[in-house]
Design an enzyme around this catalytic site. Sequence first.
Site, PDB file in Angstrom:
ATOM      1  N   ASN A  21       1.025  -1.188  -0.001  1.00 17.70           N
ATOM      2  CA  ASN A  21      -0.099  -0.040   0.179  1.00 17.70           C
ATOM      3  C   ASN A  21       0.938   1.165  -0.028  1.00 17.70           C
ATOM      4  OD1 ASN A  21      -2.315   1.720   0.366  1.00 17.70           O
ATOM      5  ND2 ASN A  21      -1.791   1.932   2.335  1.00 17.70           N
TER       6      ASN A  21
ATOM      7  N   HIS B 159       0.886   5.239   1.340  1.00 19.01           N
ATOM      8  CA  HIS B 159       0.348   5.986   2.385  1.00 19.01           C
ATOM      9  C   HIS B 159       0.954   7.474   2.311  1.00 19.01           C
ATOM     10  CE1 HIS B 159      -2.050   7.043   5.784  1.00 19.01           C
ATOM     11  NE2 HIS B 159      -0.824   7.329   6.454  1.00 19.01           N
TER      12      HIS B 159
ATOM     13  N   SER C 275       4.940   6.969   2.127  1.00 24.68           N
ATOM     14  CA  SER C 275       5.436   5.805   2.243  1.00 24.68           C
ATOM     15  C   SER C 275       4.896   4.538   1.685  1.00 24.68           C
ATOM     16  CB  SER C 275       5.497   5.322   3.850  1.00 24.68           C
ATOM     17  OG  SER C 275       5.749   6.352   4.828  1.00 24.68           O
TER      18      SER C 275
ATOM     19  N   ASP D  74      -2.391   0.734   8.271  1.00 24.06           N
ATOM     20  CA  ASP D  74      -1.143   1.540   7.918  1.00 24.06           C
ATOM     21  C   ASP D  74      -0.112   1.086   8.825  1.00 24.06           C
ATOM     22  OD1 ASP D  74      -2.554   2.780   5.898  1.00 24.06           O
ATOM     23  OD2 ASP D  74      -3.135   4.225   7.376  1.00 24.06           O
TER      24      ASP D  74
END
Length: 316
Positions: A108, A110, A137, A146
Site C-alpha cells: 500500500n 500512504h 511511504s 497502515d
Amino acid sequence: MQKAKVGVLISGRGSNMAALLYAAKADDCPYEIVLVAANDPDAPGLALAAAEGIATFGQSHKGMKRAEFDAVIDAQLRAAGADYVALAGYMRLLSPEFVAGWENRMLNIHPSLLPRYKGLDTHQRAIDAGDAFAGCSVHIVTAELDDGPVLGQTPVAILPGDTADSLAARILIAEHQLYSRTLAAFVTRERQPDWLLNKVREIALAQPQAEETLSHGMPCFGIAKGKKFAWVSRDHHGDGITALLVKTTAPDEQASLIEMDPDIYYRPAYFGDEWIGIRLDRGENDWDHLATRIRASWRQVAPKKLLGLMDIAEEF
C-alpha cells in the site's frame, strides 16, 4: 525475464495505478499489471486501465459484508493470475481473511512518513503539527491499519503557506515515483543476494548453538566451535550464482537431486559428494523446504548429546 503479475485495487481516479501501469510498459520493468479492480464500477481509473488494454473489474461493495465482498475481489485477482496486490487509493478496510490470503504479497502507498499520521487527513495533520517535512511511504499490508513494515519513503518539504491541497499535490508527484520503484524492488527481492543471505541467516541462526562466520570468502553457519552445516555462495569464483550449500543426507543424494532438477541443484566445487548446492536466485524458492534442508544439515553436525536433548524436548 519472467515478470511478476500484479493486481491493483482502486476506488477512484487511480493516479497511482496509472503510475504503476506506465512504469510497467518499460521492457526492463520486472512486473506487469494483470488486473485493475475497484469497489465502484464507475471509478474513473477503470476506464483508463481498460483503454490501456488492462483487464478490469468493478463492483459496488454496498449491501455486502466486508468478508463477502473481499472474497469476490480475491477470486478476481486469482483468476487473473496475480502474484501480488498493490493498493492504490483503495478506500476500503480489508478483512483479516483477505489480508492473510495475500500475506507478504500486498503493498500500500500512504501519504505520510509512517509511522506518523496513520489513517486520514495526513497532510493537514502534518501542517498543524508544524512539521518541516511530510511525505509518503510504501509498506507491506498487515491486519493493522497502515502498520506493516515500511519498504520505502520520500520526504516532501512543507512550504510556508502550504495548505493540505497544495501539499497533497506535491506529495502525489513523489508517490508516483516511489510506488513503481518500490514495487519493482519488492517483486525482485528474492533474486537479490543480500535479501537471500538474510533469509538463510534467519533460518540458520535459529538452530541451537548456531553461529555465523566467514570462510573461503563465503558466509557460513556452524555449531559454535564446531562443524559447518550451511554456506551461502554468492558469485563464488565468478559463477554468477547465489545458492545455499547444505550437507546431503544419503550417499547418492547429490547425484539423484541433480538428475531430478539440474536447474536448481548442482555439485558445489571443492565440496565433494557430501554437499549439495541449491540455487536461490531463480525467484521461486520454497522456503519451507529450504528450512527443512538446513535443519537436516544441522542435525548431521550437531553433537549427539545436543541432539538427544533436542529429541527429548520435541517429545514434549
